[in-house]
Scaffold this motif. Structure first.
Motif, short mmCIF file in Angstrom:
data_model
loop_
_atom_site.label_atom_id
_atom_site.label_comp_id
_atom_site.label_asym_id
_atom_site.label_seq_id
_atom_site.Cartn_x
_atom_site.Cartn_y
_atom_site.Cartn_z
N THR A 154 33.55 -37.28 -41.08
CA THR A 154 34.27 -36.04 -40.78
C THR A 154 33.29 -34.97 -40.32
O THR A 154 32.09 -35.03 -40.62
CB THR A 154 35.04 -35.49 -42.01
OG1 THR A 154 34.11 -34.97 -42.96
CG2 THR A 154 35.95 -36.53 -42.62
N SER A 155 33.82 -33.99 -39.62
CA SER A 155 33.06 -32.78 -39.35
C SER A 155 32.93 -32.01 -40.65
O SER A 155 33.61 -32.31 -41.64
CB SER A 155 33.78 -31.92 -38.32
OG SER A 155 33.61 -32.46 -37.04
N ALA A 156 32.07 -31.01 -40.65
CA ALA A 156 31.96 -30.13 -41.81
C ALA A 156 33.14 -29.15 -41.78
O ALA A 156 33.47 -28.61 -40.73
CB ALA A 156 30.64 -29.38 -41.79
N TYR A 157 33.75 -28.97 -42.93
CA TYR A 157 34.89 -28.07 -43.05
C TYR A 157 34.66 -27.06 -44.14
O TYR A 157 34.12 -27.38 -45.20
CB TYR A 157 36.17 -28.85 -43.40
CG TYR A 157 36.76 -29.52 -42.20
CD1 TYR A 157 37.54 -28.82 -41.31
CD2 TYR A 157 36.51 -30.87 -41.96
CE1 TYR A 157 38.07 -29.45 -40.18
CE2 TYR A 157 37.03 -31.50 -40.84
CZ TYR A 157 37.80 -30.78 -39.97
OH TYR A 157 38.32 -31.39 -38.86
N GLY A 158 35.09 -25.85 -43.88
CA GLY A 158 35.19 -24.81 -44.89
C GLY A 158 36.67 -24.62 -45.19
O GLY A 158 37.50 -25.44 -44.80
#
Length: 139
Positions: free
Chosen positions: A25-29
């Motif tokens: 996954t991409s990095a998520y906030g």
């Protein structure tokens, strides 16, 4: 085999990518922001990310971040149970204990290996995560 699950927002990324039996996954906030809405002070520190969410409580930010991670994994037919590695960043190391308390509710059986670091982000959130899942392709 590589398959990208593209994001539909202002940042040119994929939400997740399946590469063989692994999903990244991409990095998520806790929220999506548009980089064009960022405002900075003279030293380059972020003042505002344009979302109006910078006062969201830390625990809520962690839960919202997990929702983004779960949604990205679902696009590749994965769940948190398939996660083998997680990378986590928090802006304030004093939130480490609170983060762990919430984190363990999402990984109740065989938690993945993990790295966690203090970090300054490109938006006003307090937490960000990315994961790698392992789920063999069928057939």
């Amino acid at each position: 085999m590589k398959k990208a699950f593209r994001a539909d927002h202002a940042v040119p990324i994929s939400k997740a990518i399946r590469a063989g039996d692994f999903v990244f996954t991409s990095a998520y906030g806790p929220w999506i922001f548009d980089p064009r809405d960022l405002t900075f002070d003279a030293a380059g520190n972020i003042l505002d990310d344009g979302t109006g969410k910078k006062d969201m409580p830390f625990d809520e930010q962690v839960h919202k971040t997990f929702e983004f991670i779960k949604a990205a994994l679902a696009m590749a037919d994965c769940t948190l149970d398939d996660v083998v590695n997680s990378e986590c960043w928090i802006t304030d190391p004093r939130d480490f204990v609170a983060f762990n308390k919430i984190y363990e509710t999402y990984f109740t059986k065989d938690p993945p290996v993990r790295s966690i670091f203090p970090m300054r982000f490109n938006f006003t959130c307090k937490v960000e995560m990315k994961v790698v899942a392992y789920k063999p392709l069928k057939g």
